[in-house]
Motif scaffolding. Sequence first.
Motif, PDB file in Angstrom:
ATOM      1  N   LEU A   3       0.844  -1.191   0.000  1.00  0.00           N
ATOM      2  CA  LEU A   3       0.000   0.000   0.000  1.00  0.00           C
ATOM      3  C   LEU A   3       0.878   1.239   0.000  1.00  0.00           C
ATOM      4  CD1 LEU A   3      -2.703  -1.006   2.615  1.00  0.00           C
ATOM      5  CD2 LEU A   3      -2.962  -0.880   0.150  1.00  0.00           C
ATOM      6  N   LYS A   4       0.483   2.202  -0.769  1.00  0.00           N
ATOM      7  CA  LYS A   4       1.221   3.459  -0.785  1.00  0.00           C
ATOM      8  C   LYS A   4       0.814   4.297   0.414  1.00  0.00           C
ATOM      9  CE  LYS A   4       2.102   4.070  -5.678  1.00  0.00           C
ATOM     10  NZ  LYS A   4       1.978   4.988  -6.809  1.00  0.00           N
ATOM     11  N   THR A   5       1.795   4.871   1.055  1.00  0.00           N
ATOM     12  CA  THR A   5       1.537   5.795   2.155  1.00  0.00           C
ATOM     13  C   THR A   5       1.129   7.125   1.557  1.00  0.00           C
ATOM     14  OG1 THR A   5       3.236   4.690   3.446  1.00  0.00           O
ATOM     15  CG2 THR A   5       2.544   6.869   4.200  1.00  0.00           C
ATOM     16  N   PRO A   6       0.029   7.703   2.042  1.00  0.00           N
ATOM     17  CA  PRO A   6      -0.366   9.000   1.479  1.00  0.00           C
ATOM     18  C   PRO A   6       0.684  10.055   1.814  1.00  0.00           C
ATOM     19  CG  PRO A   6      -1.726   8.435   3.373  1.00  0.00           C
ATOM     20  CD  PRO A   6      -0.858   7.256   3.096  1.00  0.00           C
ATOM     21  N   PRO A   7       0.822  11.049   0.957  1.00  0.00           N
ATOM     22  CA  PRO A   7       1.790  12.110   1.251  1.00  0.00           C
ATOM     23  C   PRO A   7       1.353  12.872   2.500  1.00  0.00           C
ATOM     24  CG  PRO A   7       0.417  12.708  -0.624  1.00  0.00           C
ATOM     25  CD  PRO A   7       0.070  11.294  -0.263  1.00  0.00           C
ATOM     26  N   PRO A   8       2.303  13.473   3.207  1.00  0.00           N
ATOM     27  CA  PRO A   8       1.926  14.223   4.406  1.00  0.00           C
ATOM     28  C   PRO A   8       1.042  15.414   4.039  1.00  0.00           C
ATOM     29  CG  PRO A   8       4.254  14.571   3.881  1.00  0.00           C
ATOM     30  CD  PRO A   8       3.725  13.538   2.933  1.00  0.00           C
ATOM     31  N   SER A   9       0.122  15.730   4.940  1.00  0.00           N
ATOM     32  CA  SER A   9      -0.751  16.885   4.723  1.00  0.00           C
ATOM     33  C   SER A   9       0.038  18.173   4.959  1.00  0.00           C
ATOM     34  CB  SER A   9      -1.944  16.831   5.678  1.00  0.00           C
ATOM     35  OG  SER A   9      -1.500  17.067   7.003  1.00  0.00           O
ATOM     36  N   ASN A  10      -0.528  19.281   4.533  1.00  0.00           N
ATOM     37  CA  ASN A  10       0.100  20.584   4.791  1.00  0.00           C
ATOM     38  C   ASN A  10       0.283  20.799   6.290  1.00  0.00           C
ATOM     39  OD1 ASN A  10       0.165  21.146   2.066  1.00  0.00           O
ATOM     40  ND2 ASN A  10      -1.673  22.420   2.096  1.00  0.00           N
ATOM     41  N   LEU A  11      -0.705  20.366   7.080  1.00  0.00           N
ATOM     42  CA  LEU A  11      -0.615  20.510   8.522  1.00  0.00           C
ATOM     43  C   LEU A  11       0.526  19.659   9.083  1.00  0.00           C
ATOM     44  CD1 LEU A  11      -1.674  21.702  11.145  1.00  0.00           C
ATOM     45  CD2 LEU A  11      -3.359  19.860  11.221  1.00  0.00           C
ATOM     46  N   ASP A  12       0.662  18.422   8.589  1.00  0.00           N
ATOM     47  CA  ASP A  12       1.763  17.566   9.042  1.00  0.00           C
ATOM     48  C   ASP A  12       3.113  18.227   8.759  1.00  0.00           C
ATOM     49  OD1 ASP A  12       0.027  15.560   9.926  1.00  0.00           O
ATOM     50  OD2 ASP A  12       0.055  14.548   7.982  1.00  0.00           O
ATOM     51  N   VAL A  13       3.252  18.804   7.595  1.00  0.00           N
ATOM     52  CA  VAL A  13       4.499  19.471   7.216  1.00  0.00           C
ATOM     53  C   VAL A  13       4.742  20.689   8.118  1.00  0.00           C
ATOM     54  CG1 VAL A  13       5.658  20.759   5.365  1.00  0.00           C
ATOM     55  CG2 VAL A  13       4.428  18.637   4.843  1.00  0.00           C
ATOM     56  N   ALA A  14       3.683  21.450   8.386  1.00  0.00           N
ATOM     57  CA  ALA A  14       3.818  22.650   9.226  1.00  0.00           C
ATOM     58  C   ALA A  14       4.158  22.297  10.676  1.00  0.00           C
ATOM     59  CB  ALA A  14       2.529  23.468   9.184  1.00  0.00           C
ATOM     60  N   MET A  15       3.662  21.159  11.153  1.00  0.00           N
ATOM     61  CA  MET A  15       3.891  20.771  12.548  1.00  0.00           C
ATOM     62  C   MET A  15       5.292  20.217  12.791  1.00  0.00           C
ATOM     63  SD  MET A  15       0.453  18.860  13.721  1.00  0.00           S
ATOM     64  CE  MET A  15      -1.010  19.738  14.199  1.00  0.00           C
ATOM     65  N   LYS A  16       5.880  19.604  11.797  1.00  0.00           N
ATOM     66  CA  LYS A  16       7.153  18.900  12.001  1.00  0.00           C
ATOM     67  C   LYS A  16       8.232  19.781  12.649  1.00  0.00           C
ATOM     68  CE  LYS A  16      10.192  15.550   9.994  1.00  0.00           C
ATOM     69  NZ  LYS A  16      10.529  14.720   8.876  1.00  0.00           N
ATOM     70  N   PRO A  17       8.410  21.056  12.238  1.00  0.00           N
ATOM     71  CA  PRO A  17       9.447  21.879  12.879  1.00  0.00           C
ATOM     72  C   PRO A  17       9.179  22.149  14.374  1.00  0.00           C
ATOM     73  CG  PRO A  17       8.804  22.839  10.781  1.00  0.00           C
ATOM     74  CD  PRO A  17       7.832  21.729  11.078  1.00  0.00           C
ATOM     75  N   ALA A  18       7.947  21.934  14.826  1.00  0.00           N
ATOM     76  CA  ALA A  18       7.621  22.156  16.239  1.00  0.00           C
ATOM     77  C   ALA A  18       8.091  21.015  17.127  1.00  0.00           C
ATOM     78  CB  ALA A  18       6.108  22.342  16.393  1.00  0.00           C
ATOM     79  N   LEU A  19       8.332  19.854  16.553  1.00  0.00           N
ATOM     80  CA  LEU A  19       8.652  18.646  17.321  1.00  0.00           C
ATOM     81  C   LEU A  19       9.783  18.825  18.344  1.00  0.00           C
ATOM     82  CD1 LEU A  19       7.824  15.710  17.750  1.00  0.00           C
ATOM     83  CD2 LEU A  19       9.327  15.080  15.875  1.00  0.00           C
ATOM     84  N   PRO A  20      10.909  19.448  17.996  1.00  0.00           N
ATOM     85  CA  PRO A  20      11.989  19.566  18.987  1.00  0.00           C
ATOM     86  C   PRO A  20      11.627  20.399  20.215  1.00  0.00           C
ATOM     87  CG  PRO A  20      12.779  20.153  16.779  1.00  0.00           C
ATOM     88  CD  PRO A  20      11.302  19.965  16.691  1.00  0.00           C
ATOM     89  N   PHE A  21      10.577  21.207  20.110  1.00  0.00           N
ATOM     90  CA  PHE A  21      10.228  22.119  21.194  1.00  0.00           C
ATOM     91  C   PHE A  21       9.123  21.591  22.109  1.00  0.00           C
ATOM     92  CE2 PHE A  21      11.705  24.740  17.605  1.00  0.00           C
ATOM     93  CZ  PHE A  21      12.861  25.251  18.193  1.00  0.00           C
ATOM     94  N   LEU A  22       8.536  20.433  21.793  1.00  0.00           N
ATOM     95  CA  LEU A  22       7.399  19.948  22.564  1.00  0.00           C
ATOM     96  C   LEU A  22       7.751  19.693  24.014  1.00  0.00           C
ATOM     97  CD1 LEU A  22       5.491  17.578  20.133  1.00  0.00           C
ATOM     98  CD2 LEU A  22       5.175  20.007  20.549  1.00  0.00           C
ATOM     99  N   LEU A  23       8.887  19.091  24.273  1.00  0.00           N
ATOM    100  CA  LEU A  23       9.252  18.755  25.647  1.00  0.00           C
ATOM    101  C   LEU A  23      10.378  19.627  26.177  1.00  0.00           C
ATOM    102  CD1 LEU A  23       8.935  14.872  25.412  1.00  0.00           C
ATOM    103  CD2 LEU A  23       7.235  16.539  26.154  1.00  0.00           C
TER     104      LEU A  23
END
Length: 175
Positions: A3-23
């Motif tokens: 099965l092909k994985t769907p491409p990331p949504s615009n929101l997924d792309v926008a959220m990724k840079p926030a990951l290092p700051f969550l904790l």
Amino acid sequence: MALKTPPPSNLDVAMKPALPFLLKGTILAVDPSIGSASSMPGYALVVDGVMVDSGILSINPRENSSKRLYAIQKQLLELVPNPNVLIIEKIAPMLSVGGAGVIQLHWACGVVLATYPDAVPVMIPNQTWKKFLRDNGVDYKKSDENDAIVLMLTLFSKLNRQLKNESDVHKAIQR
């Protein structure tokens, strides 16, 4: 056949840079409003993975739009001068539905975003955070403050993380 994985949504792309700051970092969520008799800007503040504050900004709805927008910026800067991540509700351009009220809501979003030019911006559509509530069975009492808290919870959930005090936060939004 895989099965092909769907491409990331615009929101997924926008959220990724926030990951290092969550904790380890400061995250501010804002439910935008220009301030009226029925709605005020709500906020939630997370520091190092713990929600430390939430509330509403106090805007005089009898002031003109410029003064209300200035008050939003001033109060946000007093609350937190430089967050790492800024979450704000993404407001759809529904000009035919809300008229001047929607335009003023867009102004409020612009002021919030301009207040923190160095923060990672994450704009979450209301359909996304409402889906988070439904999918997670979150009992929720509607308020401007709780809307900001749910924006924050949505970010953490979408990035597969939890607030360190998440159970307390869930209790708070049920009141």
